[in-house]
Design an enzyme around this catalytic site. Structure first.
Site, PDB file in Angstrom:
ATOM      1  CG  MET A  96      -1.910  -1.173   1.162  1.00 52.16           C
ATOM      2  SD  MET A  96      -3.363  -0.936   2.164  1.00 52.16           S
ATOM      3  CE  MET A  96      -2.640  -0.832   3.796  1.00 52.16           C
ATOM      4  N   GLY A 154      11.254  -3.277   5.497  1.00 54.85           N
ATOM      5  CA  GLY A 154      10.515  -4.548   5.490  1.00 54.85           C
ATOM      6  C   GLY A 154      10.039  -4.864   4.067  1.00 54.85           C
ATOM      7  CG  HIS A 155       7.058  -2.460   2.144  1.00 57.45           C
ATOM      8  ND1 HIS A 155       6.948  -1.377   2.977  1.00 57.45           N
ATOM      9  CD2 HIS A 155       5.832  -3.037   2.121  1.00 57.45           C
ATOM     10  CE1 HIS A 155       5.703  -1.288   3.425  1.00 57.45           C
ATOM     11  NE2 HIS A 155       5.009  -2.288   2.934  1.00 57.45           N
ATOM     12  CD  GLN A 159      -6.099  -3.360   2.771  1.00 58.79           C
ATOM     13  OE1 GLN A 159      -5.976  -3.745   1.609  1.00 58.79           O
ATOM     14  NE2 GLN A 159      -5.180  -3.626   3.696  1.00 58.79           N
ATOM     15  CD  GLN A 210      -2.331  -8.721   4.464  1.00 53.44           C
ATOM     16  OE1 GLN A 210      -3.132  -7.796   4.531  1.00 53.44           O
ATOM     17  NE2 GLN A 210      -1.067  -8.533   4.109  1.00 53.44           N
ATOM     18  CB  SER A 216       4.562  -0.877  10.908  1.00 51.49           C
ATOM     19  OG  SER A 216       3.309  -0.305  10.593  1.00 51.49           O
ATOM     20  CB  SER A 217       3.414   2.068   6.357  1.00 56.07           C
ATOM     21  OG  SER A 217       3.908   1.129   5.439  1.00 56.07           O
TER      22      SER A 217
HETATM   23  O1  PAF Z   1      -0.330  -5.818   3.720  1.00 56.43           O
HETATM   24  C1  PAF Z   1      -0.695  -4.859   3.010  1.00 56.43           C
HETATM   25  O2  PAF Z   1       0.038  -3.866   2.829  1.00 56.43           O
HETATM   26  C2  PAF Z   1      -2.056  -4.891   2.350  1.00 56.43           C
HETATM   27  O3  PAF Z   1      -3.004  -5.497   3.172  1.00 56.43           O
HETATM   28  C3  PAF Z   1      -2.035  -5.547   0.964  1.00 56.43           C
HETATM   29  C4  PAF Z   1      -1.678  -7.010   1.033  1.00 56.43           C
HETATM   30  C5  PAF Z   1      -1.050  -4.820   0.065  1.00 56.43           C
HETATM   31  C6  PAF Z   1      -3.431  -5.440   0.322  1.00 56.43           C
HETATM   32  O4  PAF Z   1      -3.822  -4.107   0.172  1.00 56.43           O
END
Ligand code: PAF
Length: 285
Positions: A34, A40-41, A65, A157, A189-190
């Site tokens: 997102m 982390g990403h 979401q 998730q 975390s963002s």
């Molecule tokens: O984990 C996230 O950043 C979000 O839930 C995802 C998997 C990109 C879906 O919008």
């Protein structure tokens, strides 16, 4: 915007590019995000780059979401910096569509994978996992990846998306990747960028309590271990535990004894500070 990496905003252009790559026998990795990317990403992207010919990173702040609209409004948006990071990690494609591109009509599909999506975050954030399944199923169908990379920080998730992959028969490999932590233990975390200096200073106490509870658990019951973590964190002014659930790592159902499941994990959500910022983490026992 991203000179070396291709930035694509339309589904049609994404499909055309990937169809060509697939015809050339290239493997495709997908990292759904997102935005507001951090180390982390970056670890997910580097892993995908090392395992696939083409890595697609989606950057899409998915409105469906967010059950709390304030949370959506204040979510950090850092597209320029995100693209620079992705390029430095070697990603080939950033897919950054608009909300209208992804949801030309409201998405009325419903997904239900109990118990995994009904407990913990599912109970606290009604509709959250439905929105996650809506967007992730769309991304899977646009990209048709060979592998999809998700951070284990969002432990629940991954469990829900695994069920969806089985249910809808997506032909891809789920690749869960370890949590990346700051030097003081705070899970990256963002949302960490939203913490004030004082909040940032107390937030590492969450992981410290979880870590300490691994030792505590060796000589105490599940229930006492749960109480230990909750009271240790709640004793710190500015932190408030929303839930701490000790669960079967597969079904996410509560365990009552350590031997109730082959793998047991503790999942926590803590409110930090005045705003407050909601932080999640977990630990394996
Ligand atoms: O984990 C996230 O950043 C979000 O839930 C995802 C998997 C990109 C879906 O919008």
């Amino acid at each position: 915007m991203c000179p070396e990496m291709k930035t694509i905003t339309s589904i049609q252009a994404l499909r055309a590019t990937l169809d060509t790559a697939r015809r050339d026998g290239k493997s495709i990795g997908l990292v759904p995000t997102m935005g507001a990317l951090h180390e982390g990403h970056a670890s997910l992207v580097r892993r995908s780059v090392s395992e696939n010919d083409i890595t697609v990173v989606s950057i899409f702040l998915n409105p469906t979401q967010f059950n709390d609209k304030r949370d959506l409004e204040r979510y950090p948006r850092t597209l320029e910096a995100d693209c620079a990071l992705l390029e430095s990690c070697g990603a080939q494609i950033a897919f950054a569509p608009s909300v209208e591109e992804v949801y030309p009509e409201p998405d009325t599909r419903t997904f239900s994978y109990p118990p995994t999506d009904a407990v913990m975050e599912g109970a606290m954030r009604p509709g959250h996992f439905n929105g996650v399944c809506q967007i992730v199923s769309k991304l899977f169908s646009y990209v048709e990846p060979d592998r999809a990379y998700f951070g284990e920080k969002d432990f629940q998730q991954i469990a829900v998306i695994r069920r969806m992959v089985d249910d809808l028969g997506f032909k891809l490999q789920m690749v869960p990747c370890p949590v990346v932590r700051e030097a003081d233990g705070l899970a990256m975390s963002s949302r960490n960028t939203l913490l004030s200096a004082d909040e940032r200073a107390i937030a590492p106490a969450i992981y410290a309590a979880l870590k300490a509870s691994q030792d505590f658990a060796r000589s105490h019951s599940v229930d006492l271990t749960r109480q230990y973590v909750v009271s240790r964190i709640n004793a710190i002014p500015g932190l408030r535990v929303e839930y701490y659930s000790i669960v079967d790592a597969d079904t996410l159902l509560d365990v009552h004894a350590w031997t109730d499941a082959p793998a047991v994990v503790g999942c926590i959500t803590v409110y930090c500070g005045q705003k407050p910022i909601r932080l999640i983490d977990h630990i394996h026992y």
